[in-house]
Design a protein around this motif. Structure first.
Motif, PDB file in Angstrom:
ATOM      1  N   UNK A  26      40.240  86.695  54.311  1.00 47.55           N
ATOM      2  CA  UNK A  26      38.841  86.459  53.970  1.00 47.55           C
ATOM      3  C   UNK A  26      38.723  86.260  52.475  1.00 47.55           C
ATOM      4  N   UNK A  27      37.554  85.740  52.059  1.00 44.70           N
ATOM      5  CA  UNK A  27      37.288  85.523  50.632  1.00 44.70           C
ATOM      6  C   UNK A  27      35.841  85.881  50.345  1.00 44.70           C
ATOM      7  N   UNK A  28      35.594  86.095  49.018  1.00 36.92           N
ATOM      8  CA  UNK A  28      34.219  86.264  48.538  1.00 36.92           C
ATOM      9  C   UNK A  28      34.173  85.569  47.185  1.00 36.92           C
ATOM     10  N   UNK A  29      33.502  84.389  47.150  1.00 37.10           N
ATOM     11  CA  UNK A  29      33.469  83.631  45.910  1.00 37.10           C
ATOM     12  C   UNK A  29      32.189  83.836  45.111  1.00 37.10           C
ATOM     13  N   UNK A  30      31.429  84.867  45.489  1.00 33.27           N
ATOM     14  CA  UNK A  30      30.211  85.226  44.764  1.00 33.27           C
ATOM     15  C   UNK A  30      30.264  86.717  44.409  1.00 33.27           C
ATOM     16  N   UNK A  31      29.516  87.110  43.416  1.00 33.19           N
ATOM     17  CA  UNK A  31      29.372  88.538  43.085  1.00 33.19           C
ATOM     18  C   UNK A  31      28.307  89.150  43.974  1.00 33.19           C
ATOM     19  N   UNK A  32      28.235  90.477  43.968  1.00 29.47           N
ATOM     20  CA  UNK A  32      27.150  91.172  44.668  1.00 29.47           C
ATOM     21  C   UNK A  32      27.403  91.466  46.109  1.00 29.47           C
ATOM     22  N   UNK A  33      28.637  91.423  46.533  1.00 27.75           N
ATOM     23  CA  UNK A  33      28.903  91.778  47.927  1.00 27.75           C
ATOM     24  C   UNK A  33      28.650  93.254  48.162  1.00 27.75           C
ATOM     25  N   UNK A  34      27.962  93.577  49.226  1.00 25.49           N
ATOM     26  CA  UNK A  34      27.579  94.968  49.440  1.00 25.49           C
ATOM     27  C   UNK A  34      28.183  95.569  50.699  1.00 25.49           C
ATOM     28  N   UNK A  35      28.799  94.706  51.546  1.00 22.26           N
ATOM     29  CA  UNK A  35      29.463  95.253  52.736  1.00 22.26           C
ATOM     30  C   UNK A  35      30.615  94.333  53.098  1.00 22.26           C
ATOM     31  N   UNK A  36      31.427  94.793  54.031  1.00 21.40           N
ATOM     32  CA  UNK A  36      32.549  93.960  54.457  1.00 21.40           C
ATOM     33  C   UNK A  36      32.066  92.659  55.073  1.00 21.40           C
ATOM     34  N   UNK A  37      30.839  92.685  55.545  1.00 24.45           N
ATOM     35  CA  UNK A  37      30.282  91.460  56.123  1.00 24.45           C
ATOM     36  C   UNK A  37      30.015  90.397  55.058  1.00 24.45           C
ATOM     37  N   UNK A  38      30.008  90.853  53.793  1.00 22.36           N
ATOM     38  CA  UNK A  38      29.840  89.903  52.707  1.00 22.36           C
ATOM     39  C   UNK A  38      31.114  89.082  52.464  1.00 22.36           C
ATOM     40  N   UNK A  39      32.232  89.493  53.050  1.00 22.35           N
ATOM     41  CA  UNK A  39      33.493  88.758  52.946  1.00 22.35           C
ATOM     42  C   UNK A  39      33.522  87.689  54.048  1.00 22.35           C
ATOM     43  N   UNK A  40      33.729  86.472  53.626  1.00 23.31           N
ATOM     44  CA  UNK A  40      33.666  85.343  54.561  1.00 23.31           C
ATOM     45  C   UNK A  40      35.062  85.002  55.082  1.00 23.31           C
ATOM     46  N   UNK A  41      35.144  84.512  56.350  1.00 25.16           N
ATOM     47  CA  UNK A  41      36.465  84.113  56.867  1.00 25.16           C
ATOM     48  C   UNK A  41      37.077  83.016  55.994  1.00 25.16           C
ATOM     49  N   UNK A  42      38.384  83.011  55.934  1.00 21.04           N
ATOM     50  CA  UNK A  42      39.091  81.973  55.185  1.00 21.04           C
ATOM     51  C   UNK A  42      38.666  80.600  55.724  1.00 21.04           C
ATOM     52  N   UNK A  43      38.337  79.651  54.845  1.00 19.91           N
ATOM     53  CA  UNK A  43      37.862  78.342  55.322  1.00 19.91           C
ATOM     54  C   UNK A  43      38.865  77.660  56.265  1.00 19.91           C
ATOM     55  N   UNK A  44      38.343  76.887  57.197  1.00 18.73           N
ATOM     56  CA  UNK A  44      39.194  76.159  58.142  1.00 18.73           C
ATOM     57  C   UNK A  44      40.128  75.234  57.387  1.00 18.73           C
ATOM     58  N   UNK A  45      41.389  75.206  57.817  1.00 18.50           N
ATOM     59  CA  UNK A  45      42.384  74.363  57.170  1.00 18.50           C
ATOM     60  C   UNK A  45      43.098  75.051  56.019  1.00 18.50           C
ATOM     61  N   UNK A  46      42.730  76.287  55.717  1.00 18.82           N
ATOM     62  CA  UNK A  46      43.345  77.046  54.610  1.00 18.82           C
ATOM     63  C   UNK A  46      43.783  78.409  55.131  1.00 18.82           C
ATOM     64  N   UNK A  47      44.558  79.075  54.300  1.00 25.71           N
ATOM     65  CA  UNK A  47      44.949  80.444  54.625  1.00 25.71           C
ATOM     66  C   UNK A  47      44.668  81.331  53.412  1.00 25.71           C
TER      67      UNK A  47
END
Length: 410
Positions: A26-47
């Motif tokens: 997963x990745x988070x390319x923004x600041x301010x994440x407050x929960x694990x749900x703020x982490x986004x799945x790795x984009x399709x076609x990437x790892x």
């Protein structure tokens, strides 16, 4: 640690003293994440191989694919299956395009279907041999039927281009790569015919036919073509077919009077000199009237005679002892005879002779001169061409015909 927004690649629950990294995949390319749900799945076609990432680790490897919502942690997430291709960074396995195939898993490209084969279903894998009556260039999805006017032999497969389809054989027509039947009567099919009744131009050159060109059309004038004709049949001598399309010998009509018809020729010719053409069918013409020679004692100097009566009577003084004459000048009455022109030469009478040819009456036979005699040719069997001298001591008067012994000198 200083207070502030939760950094990229992390999330910070309420009351957190230390940012927690987003998990691998997963990745988070923004600041301010407050929960694990703020982490986004790795984009399709990437790892995304490690924790705390604000960007993917890299694209999925060629020959593999990394689907969306899977959170790939390796560039080899899913092996590209058979019948598919997966270039670098593939989010999904792509089916091989039509006309291509891929028999092996883990491939980044598909293989164009090779010549002589077709690839109807890309997922199925192996190409199929091009069937009979068709051809398959490289990349074929659906076999192409041989062009109309061509065919293949039964059981012949794997043709790669249309030129390998054979020109339709003589006497037949072809469609869909197969021989469909015999060409109709009245038509000539030399090569490449695609129709039962080909409407091409009348065939004039029957020896050179190019591939892909329909070498077929109506049976040429002067000939007839039964069903399935491979070679036109010439109308017999003294018959004629002036227009194309003859289908049997019965279409060859008797030559009309005053004319002469040559074998396989649609042209009418005037009856030749020395002949007459009456168009009558009898035992002499054997069912096919043609030029007949003018009879003995006649001649014909010009063309176009339509009956025996058009043959001119040879004049008196000639002996036309031949048939088919165009001129009488070479047939003078022989010496010792006179000729009426209508029959055999007549011997000059006893007591007369004729030295020169061409006598036209008995009056042109000369009396034997004094001192000579001319015997009766009916008794001697020889014509009198000159007088025979009297023997010594005998006398022969003018016009004498007896043997000199009868004329004793006193």
């Amino acid at each position: 640690m200083r207070n502030g927004p939760c950094p990229q690649g992390h999330f910070c629950p309420s009351g957190t003293l230390t940012p927690l990294p987003c998990p691998a995949g997963s990745i988070r390319n923004l600041t301010g994440g407050y929960s694990i749900d703020s982490c986004l799945p790795c984009p399709a076609g990437y790892y995304c191989a490690s924790e705390g990432l604000n960007a993917p680790s890299g694209p999925c490897s060629a020959g593999f694919y990394c689907p969306a919502d899977f959170s790939s942690t390796t560039p080899h997430a899913f092996l590209c299956p058979k019948g598919h291709y997966c270039p670098l960074g593939s989010p999904v396995a792509l089916p091989c395009p039509t006309g291509q195939y891929q028999p092996s898993p883990g491939s980044e490209i598909c293989i164009p279907c090779r010549p002589g084969f077709y690839c109807e279903e890309s997922i199925a894998g192996d190409p199929s041999p091009c069937p009979s009556h068709s051809y398959c260039p490289a990349g074929t999805m659906v076999p192409q039927p041989c062009p109309n006017g061509t065919y293949t032999l039964p059981g012949v497969e794997g043709l790669q281009n249309e030129r390998e389809c054979l020109a339709c054989p003589p006497g037949k027509f072809c469609r869909g790569g197969q021989i469909r039947g015999l060409c109709a009567a009245g038509y000539l099919c030399i090569s490449g015919s695609s129709d039962l009744t080909p409407r091409g131009p009348v065939m004039t050159n029957t020896t050179h036919c190019e591939w892909g060109v329909q070498c077929a059309g109506p049976c040429p004038a002067g000939f007839y073509c039964p069903k399935g004709t491979e070679k036109p049949q010439a109308c017999p001598v003294n018959t004629i077919k002036e227009i194309p399309g003859g289908s049997s010998i019965h279409d060859c009509l008797p030559c009309p009077p005053r004319h002469w018809c040559k074998e396989g020729d649609p042209e009418l010719y005037m009856c030749p000199e020395g002949h007459y053409c009456d168009g009558i069918i009898d035992y002499e013409s054997e069912g096919r009237p043609g030029p007949r020679k003018c009879p003995r004692f006649t001649y014909r100097p010009t063309s176009g005679a339509g009956s025996k009566g058009d043959c001119l009577q040879c004049p008196a003084g000639t002996f036309c002892n031949a048939i088919g004459l165009t001129d009488f000048s070479s047939f003078p009455c022989p010496p010792g005879y006179w000729c009426s022109g209508t029959g055999l030469p007549v011997l000059c009478p006893a007591g007369t002779f004729r030295t020169q040819p061409g006598a036209n009456a008995s009056s042109q036979c000369q009396l034997c001169g004094a001192g000579t005699y001319c015997p009766d040719p009916r008794l001697t069997g020889q014509p009198n061409t000159v007088g025979i001298p009297c023997r010594a001591s005998y006398q022969c008067p003018i016009g004498g015909y007896r043997d000199a012994l009868f004329y004793i000198c006193i």
